[in-house]
Write a protein that holds these residues in place. Structure first.
Motif, short mmCIF file in Angstrom:
data_model
loop_
_atom_site.label_atom_id
_atom_site.label_comp_id
_atom_site.label_asym_id
_atom_site.label_seq_id
_atom_site.Cartn_x
_atom_site.Cartn_y
_atom_site.Cartn_z
N ARG A 102 20.07 8.63 -33.94
CA ARG A 102 20.19 9.69 -34.77
C ARG A 102 21.94 9.77 -34.46
O ARG A 102 23.21 9.85 -35.90
CB ARG A 102 19.85 11.59 -33.95
CG ARG A 102 18.94 11.05 -34.35
CD ARG A 102 17.86 12.67 -34.04
NE ARG A 102 18.41 12.59 -32.55
CZ ARG A 102 16.48 12.26 -32.67
NH1 ARG A 102 15.60 11.97 -32.68
NH2 ARG A 102 16.97 12.68 -31.28
N TRP A 103 22.62 9.61 -33.27
CA TRP A 103 24.37 9.28 -32.95
C TRP A 103 24.58 8.34 -34.11
O TRP A 103 26.06 9.07 -35.14
CB TRP A 103 24.62 9.68 -31.94
CG TRP A 103 26.02 9.97 -31.68
CD1 TRP A 103 26.25 11.10 -31.19
CD2 TRP A 103 27.25 9.30 -31.19
NE1 TRP A 103 27.85 11.48 -31.07
CE2 TRP A 103 28.38 10.57 -30.92
CE3 TRP A 103 27.69 7.78 -31.97
CZ2 TRP A 103 29.59 9.46 -31.34
CZ3 TRP A 103 28.81 7.46 -31.79
CH2 TRP A 103 29.95 8.49 -31.71
N GLN A 105 23.79 6.86 -36.36
CA GLN A 105 23.72 8.04 -37.86
C GLN A 105 24.64 8.78 -38.13
O GLN A 105 25.70 8.32 -39.09
CB GLN A 105 22.11 8.07 -38.56
CG GLN A 105 21.10 7.48 -38.14
CD GLN A 105 20.11 7.91 -38.67
OE1 GLN A 105 19.58 9.07 -38.11
NE2 GLN A 105 19.21 7.53 -39.22
N ASN A 106 25.03 9.31 -37.50
CA ASN A 106 25.66 10.57 -37.80
C ASN A 106 27.26 10.10 -37.77
O ASN A 106 27.80 10.83 -38.53
CB ASN A 106 25.54 11.51 -36.62
CG ASN A 106 26.87 13.06 -36.77
OD1 ASN A 106 26.14 13.82 -37.97
ND2 ASN A 106 27.89 13.46 -36.03
N HIS A 107 27.05 9.10 -36.82
CA HIS A 107 28.52 8.93 -36.57
C HIS A 107 29.06 7.83 -38.01
O HIS A 107 30.21 8.07 -38.35
CB HIS A 107 28.98 8.54 -35.28
CG HIS A 107 30.22 7.51 -34.85
ND1 HIS A 107 31.07 7.65 -34.62
CD2 HIS A 107 30.87 5.32 -35.13
CE1 HIS A 107 32.29 7.50 -34.76
NE2 HIS A 107 31.88 6.39 -34.17
N LYS A 109 28.32 8.46 -41.15
CA LYS A 109 28.86 9.29 -41.63
C LYS A 109 29.80 9.51 -41.51
O LYS A 109 31.07 9.48 -43.14
CB LYS A 109 28.17 10.64 -42.24
CG LYS A 109 26.54 10.61 -42.71
CD LYS A 109 26.19 11.85 -42.68
CE LYS A 109 24.47 11.69 -42.00
NZ LYS A 109 23.66 12.68 -42.17
N LYS A 110 30.18 10.36 -40.44
CA LYS A 110 31.98 10.55 -40.19
C LYS A 110 32.59 9.40 -40.33
O LYS A 110 33.74 9.79 -41.03
CB LYS A 110 32.22 10.62 -38.93
CG LYS A 110 32.79 11.99 -38.07
CD LYS A 110 33.51 12.28 -37.05
CE LYS A 110 34.33 12.55 -36.71
NZ LYS A 110 34.92 12.22 -35.57
N TYR B 89 33.73 16.93 -31.03
CA TYR B 89 33.30 15.77 -31.51
C TYR B 89 31.85 15.41 -29.99
O TYR B 89 31.07 14.81 -30.51
CB TYR B 89 33.92 15.01 -31.66
CG TYR B 89 33.02 13.96 -32.74
CD1 TYR B 89 32.18 13.60 -33.46
CD2 TYR B 89 33.53 12.26 -32.56
CE1 TYR B 89 31.07 13.24 -33.66
CE2 TYR B 89 32.24 11.45 -33.01
CZ TYR B 89 31.54 11.91 -34.10
OH TYR B 89 30.83 11.04 -34.66
N THR B 92 27.92 16.60 -29.25
CA THR B 92 27.05 15.86 -30.04
C THR B 92 27.21 14.34 -29.79
O THR B 92 25.91 13.75 -29.38
CB THR B 92 27.70 15.03 -31.36
OG1 THR B 92 29.03 14.13 -31.46
CG2 THR B 92 28.50 16.75 -32.31
#
Lengths: 114, 114
Positions: A102-103, A105-107, A109-110, B89, B92
């Motif tokens: 999950r991290w 994926q989010n990273h 995106k960021k 950040y 997260t």
DNA sequence: GTAACTACTTACCACTTTGTAACTGGTTAC
DNA sequence: GTAACCAGTTACAAAGTGGTAAGTAGTTAC
């Protein structure tokens, strides 16, 4: 007494080190994420799917087996094949693996957004 | 469509690799676990508390700062001191760090029991 | 001025990890 | 027999990672 939503331990970092000792390196969590999330794989499949060379893969699988995180099964097929599966104990790593996926994926995106 | 309790992605392992790319090595998660769970630390404090030598610590802190996971603040104290804190950040990553701490605790128990 | 404390940095070396390429050994298909 | 596929293993090289020790630079205390 501490906030019990947080982990209550003086040397929180030593537990991190214990975990890293078992799943260290570039590949162990990658292998485990495949076996845990997507199921049993053969040696060659794992190699192609993950991009790990046979030499490294062989060694990592040995180490994971020693730590009882995966199991190895030889099948009596035409050319002998070998199946690797995650063990029950590896299931306890699902929380770690899931959190990292999950991290990641989010990273991604960021980073793209910047 | 897949089971949406699991992570839905073909290449689950690539996200793991993205995460490992940021928090790679022996020390980054150790440093982050201290700053995230226990709060701001000075350079020397971090070095003593974690057992990381100044050379490595310096490099790791630079890399974490580049990835916006920690912030650096110079204080106008008698001898100049520098404070490192985790950023928003970095919060997260709490899920990842927490999962690894819990797994490490459990794993240590398991090993002891054997 | 000298020593001490802070926060690093540099030089040097050792060990670990990873990668590439080629090879082994067993079986099947032609 | 030759080629092909599977599951590795071996040899060798390159890169990464970590550690020690010493040095830099600025300030304070004596």
């Amino acid at each position: 007494m501490k906030d019990n939503l947080d982990v209550e331990c003086e040397n929180v970092h030593s537990f991190i080190q214990d975990t890293l000792y078992v799943v260290n390196g570039k590949w162990k969590l990658v292998i485990l994420s495949i076996l845990v999330n997507k199921g049993t794989r053969r040696f060659g499949e794992l190699s192609r799917e993950s991009g790990i060379s046979p030499r490294i893969l062989s060694r990592e699988l040995h180490e994971l087996e020693m730590n009882q995180l995966i199991s190895r099964r030889v099948c009596n097929t035409k050319p002998v094949t070998v199946e690797y599966s995650s063990t029950e104990y590896a299931e306890t790593l699902k929380e770690v693996i899931g959190a990292m996926i999950r991290w990641g994926q989010n990273h991604r995106k960021k980073i793209k957004g910047q």
